[in-house]
Design an enzyme around this catalytic site. Structure first.
Site, mmCIF file in Angstrom:
data_model
loop_
_atom_site.group_PDB
_atom_site.id
_atom_site.type_symbol
_atom_site.label_atom_id
_atom_site.label_comp_id
_atom_site.label_asym_id
_atom_site.label_seq_id
_atom_site.Cartn_x
_atom_site.Cartn_y
_atom_site.Cartn_z
ATOM 1 N N GLU A 137 18.235 49.751 48.184
ATOM 2 C CA GLU A 137 17.059 50.383 47.570
ATOM 3 C C GLU A 137 16.704 51.698 48.266
ATOM 4 O O GLU A 137 16.328 52.675 47.627
ATOM 5 C CB GLU A 137 15.857 49.434 47.631
ATOM 6 C CG GLU A 137 15.984 48.235 46.705
ATOM 7 C CD GLU A 137 14.887 47.210 46.981
ATOM 8 O OE1 GLU A 137 13.725 47.493 46.701
ATOM 9 O OE2 GLU A 137 15.221 46.126 47.504
ATOM 10 N N SER A 165 10.559 39.090 53.482
ATOM 11 C CA SER A 165 9.192 39.439 53.101
ATOM 12 C C SER A 165 8.232 38.865 54.124
ATOM 13 O O SER A 165 8.492 37.811 54.710
ATOM 14 C CB SER A 165 8.907 38.860 51.718
ATOM 15 O OG SER A 165 7.525 38.591 51.568
ATOM 16 N N LYS A 196 12.271 35.013 50.434
ATOM 17 C CA LYS A 196 12.836 36.284 49.992
ATOM 18 C C LYS A 196 13.958 36.830 50.866
ATOM 19 O O LYS A 196 13.933 36.736 52.084
ATOM 20 C CB LYS A 196 11.723 37.332 49.934
ATOM 21 C CG LYS A 196 10.737 37.095 48.817
ATOM 22 C CD LYS A 196 11.302 37.479 47.482
ATOM 23 C CE LYS A 196 10.983 38.927 47.203
ATOM 24 N NZ LYS A 196 11.636 39.369 45.981
ATOM 25 N N HIS A 206 24.746 50.119 27.670
ATOM 26 C CA HIS A 206 23.315 49.842 27.416
ATOM 27 C C HIS A 206 22.824 48.620 28.196
ATOM 28 O O HIS A 206 21.882 47.953 27.778
ATOM 29 C CB HIS A 206 23.027 49.632 25.929
ATOM 30 C CG HIS A 206 23.653 50.659 25.038
ATOM 31 N ND1 HIS A 206 22.998 51.786 24.618
ATOM 32 C CD2 HIS A 206 24.907 50.736 24.518
ATOM 33 C CE1 HIS A 206 23.813 52.520 23.852
ATOM 34 N NE2 HIS A 206 24.977 51.908 23.780
#
Ligand code: ARG
Length: 460
Positions: free
Chosen positions: A289, A276, A282, A155
């Site tokens: 992804e 970024s 960043k 979980h």
């Protein structure tokens, strides 16, 4: 004039010309198409439909055509519809009317089924090699991280301490099953449909088995209707690679989480991260992804082809031309994903100290305390209840189980003795899980050896 134009009085509408032509994408099958045609021509020669001189001329011209295509000398025509008719036209351009004899006892329907099987057989082997490389890397990384303690989750809440090796080995199991699925797909795929003709076989005495053997097939398909209308092999491939993508996606999802500043378990290499355009600080795990995102694309390929097939009456229908772009897309996507994930794993930095720290806290040793009581004869259900109360007591006071004094333990259950603290260290929790398939370093080492043996006996 179309190669099939005899019974037509009007030309194809120019809109339709563009709409139904598949050459823009099925030219990718040129090699398989020529390979199939050479085998077919040789067989026509051996049963006397072509003279040996004709056979030689056709085969030589096809080989020449193959070379010309490979070096980019050939321009395909939309008007010639697809790869099959383009090649036939180019052949006829080279050797004249003799080229028109090649299509004796053959239809584009069995031809395209053949080409796609040949294509997928090769791509399954390429995918297998990429998968093997990834598995070997995971095995190597596991060997390096047998004692890299980390929290295991259920979980997404801390559950029990494990090691990074154990975690990686879970993925090895998944990818080994993927290898098995590809191998099964290949086995069922590796039958030649040539000889099925348009749908009812042919009046010529073809030597189907000989052609199949020449093309490296294990046998031939057994029903001419099924031979041209079956795309199960493509669906099985798409299903197998969808599952591979799902596994890659889960792995990437974990790497994304682990590289966040909340976890800090790993640092992705700069080469596998991007920045970024506005936020100078960043560093994003875009590669992981994208693999996660491309998984949806491959599922789409599978669902698209399942949907194309679901309402088709036997045998061939033009709908089936839609199979190729889906198959090509899935092949490219899964192979590129496998290719990029392996070095991404090799180059990332593991922050073992932070992982080990994470393994502590969150009462990850609570099960071990309950096991301690159970080993002293307390029924496990009661032990669970007792430890639950201890956890509640500690969590209210911001203490770990190891911080509570022995007297307090004995107040809650007199069977507790001083040795309980030995069982509470993260290291002990992991090392005691010696069961086959468990996270103890020896158990994981055995799992690594077992998997290596499996790989060596793959017999692909
Ligand atoms: N381009 C077609 C396909 O990809 C080849 C088979 C065409 N057969 C036919 N009867 N129109 O499916």
């Amino acid at each position: 004039m179309k190669l099939w134009g005899g019974r037509f009085e009007k030309n194809t509408d120019s809109l339709v010309e563009d709409f139904h032509s598949s050459i823009s994408f099925d030219q990718r099958l040129y090699k398989q198409d020529i390979q199939g045609s050479i085998a077919h021509a040789r067989m026509l020669g051996s049963i006397g439909i072509l003279t040996s001189k004709e056979t030689k001329t056709i085969i030589r011209a096809l080989q020449e055509l193959l070379r010309e295509i490979q070096v980019g000398q050939v321009k395909f025509e939309i008007g010639a519809e697809d790869i099959h008719l383009n090649i036939e036209k180019l052949l006829t351009g080279k050797i004249g009317d003799l080229g028109k004899k090649l299509h004796t006892a053959r239809s584009r329907n069995d031809q395209v089924a053949l080409d796609l099987r040949l294509f997928l057989r090769e791509e399954i082997d390429v995918t297998k090699d990429l998968l093997l490389k990834l598995i070997r890397t995971l095995l190597k990384l596991s060997e390096e991280h047998l004692e890299t303690w980390m929290p295991g989750y259920t979980h997404l809440q801390k559950a029990q301490p494990i090691t990074l090796a154990h975690h990686f080995m879970a993925y090895v199991q998944m990818f080994l099953r993927d290898l098995g699925r590809l191998r099964d797909t290949r086995k069922r795929l590796n039958l030649s449909p040539l000889g099925s003709g348009a749908m009812a076989g042919t009046t010529f005495p073809l030597q189907r088995e000989e052609v199949a053997q020449e093309l490296g097939f294990d046998g031939i398909t057994q029903n001419s209707l099924d031979g041209v209308s079956d795309r199960d092999f493509a669906l099985e491939f798409l299903a197998a690679v969808s599952i591979i993508m799902m596994h890659l996606s889960r792995l990437c999802e974990e790497l994304i989480l682990w590289s966040s500043s909340e976890f800090q378990f790993i640092v992705m290499d700069d080469g596998y991260s991007t920045g970024s355009s506005i936020m100078p600080q960043k560093k994003n795990p875009d590669v992981a992804e994208l693999v996660r995102g491309k998984t949806g694309r491959v599922y789409g390929d599978l669902i698209a082809l399942l949907t194309v097939m679901k309402g088709l009456p036997l045998a061939y229908n033009k709908d089936m031309q839609e199979d190729k772009e889906r198959v090509f897309d899935a092949v490219d996507t899964v192979q590129k994903s496998l290719l990029v994930v392996e070095p991404m794993l090799c180059t990332m930095k593991v922050r073992s100290e932070i992982m080990a720290l994470g393994a502590k806290g969150g009462f990850t040793n609570a099960t071990d305390l309950a096991d301690y009581l159970a080993k002293k004869g307390v029924p496990f259900r009661d032990a669970h209840e007792i430890v639950g109360r201890i956890v509640l007591y500690c969590s209210k006071r911001n203490l770990g189980l190891e911080d509570l004094p022995l007297e307090k333990y004995q107040e809650l259950a007199p069977v507790f003795e001083a040795d309980l603290f030995e069982d509470l260290t993260i290291e002990k929790c992991v090392r005691s899980r010696q069961v086959i398939g468990g996270p103890a370093p020896e158990a994981v080492m055995k799992a690594i050896e077992f998997s290596r043996k499996e790989l060596n006996q793959l017999g692909w």
